[in-house]
Design an enzyme around this catalytic site. Structure first.
Site, PDB file in Angstrom:
ATOM      1  N   ARG A  88     -11.223 -12.030   7.181  1.00 21.42           N
ATOM      2  CA  ARG A  88      -9.891 -12.693   6.139  1.00 21.42           C
ATOM      3  C   ARG A  88     -10.035 -13.874   6.258  1.00 21.42           C
ATOM      4  NH1 ARG A  88      -5.224  -9.736   7.976  1.00 21.42           N
ATOM      5  NH2 ARG A  88      -4.767  -9.285  10.672  1.00 21.42           N
TER       6      ARG A  88
ATOM      7  N   ASP B  74       1.147  -1.372   0.165  1.00 22.17           N
ATOM      8  CA  ASP B  74       0.031  -0.306   0.275  1.00 22.17           C
ATOM      9  C   ASP B  74       1.241   0.701   0.254  1.00 22.17           C
ATOM     10  OD1 ASP B  74      -2.384   1.448   0.264  1.00 22.17           O
ATOM     11  OD2 ASP B  74      -2.444   1.392   2.172  1.00 22.17           O
TER      12      ASP B  74
END
Ligand code: IMP
Ligand code: MG
Length: 178
Positions: free
Chosen positions: A165, A102
């Site tokens: 997740r 990111d």
């Protein structure tokens, strides 16, 4: 089953295909290597589990933990190593595995930490390469599976506040509510 998920960004089949393609490249590049995959907990474990089963190579892996995020969706700007490496990687070919690139902060900090342990080679590999205009680092991962836009994604190991997740696909959740 997942009402908070606004839309599916990358389907289970598309992820599997991208991981297959990555495995073909890695098999070729690491055929002769003494490969150690070092995965960053927790986000990369689903990716790691799928990837190693597609790599017909003599390899080992280890896990480390690093944190750059609090419970929200923006980087705290600090990276701490929370769980150290257990394997000796000196003189070995290390491939760092993470879920997403990111701002690049996590990966660059972990690369500095691993470089000190004197591997023979050190490269990085992520599932997702996010097009974040606020990248803190000029660094690019050496390998990645998929490019995504600058939006917050969950599933296939990636979390929002430790949840989601276990989604088998990559999705976008509604707002900040989670
Ligand atoms: P970076 O240090 O900014 O590159 O962030 C890397 C870490 O932030 C990843 O390992 C994830 O844990 C988390 N992260 C960044 N973007 C996302 C996202 O879209 N969804 C879930 N976690 C993310
Ligand atoms: Mg995370």
């Amino acid at each position: 089953m997942f009402p908070e998920v606004d839309r599916v960004l990358v389907s289970e089949d598309e992820i599997a295909q991208a991981v297959d393609e990555l495995a073909v490249r890695l098999k070729k590049d690491y055929e002769e290597a003494d490969l150690v995959l070092v995965a960053v907990l927790n986000g990369s474990i689903v990716f790691l589990a799928d990837l190693i089963r597609k790599l017909p190579l003599r390899l080992t892996f280890d896990v480390i933990a690093a944190s750059s995020y609090g419970s929200g969706t923006t980087s705290s700007g600090r990276v701490n190593i929370l769980k150290e490496l257990s394997l000796d990687i000196e003189g070995r070919d290390v491939l760092l595995i993470d879920d997403i690139f990111d701002t690049g902060l996590t990966l660059s900090a972990v690369l500095v930490y691993l470089e000190k342990k004197k591997p023979r080679s050190l490269k990085s590999c992520v599932l997702l390469n996010k097009q974040n205009p606020d990248r803190k680092s000029d660094l690019q991962p050496d390998y990645w599976c998929l490019d995504i836009e600058n939006e917050f994604v969950v599933g296939y190991g990636l979390d929002y506040d430790s949840r989601y997740r276990n989604l088998p696909f990559l999705g976008v959740i509604s707002g900040e509510a989670g």
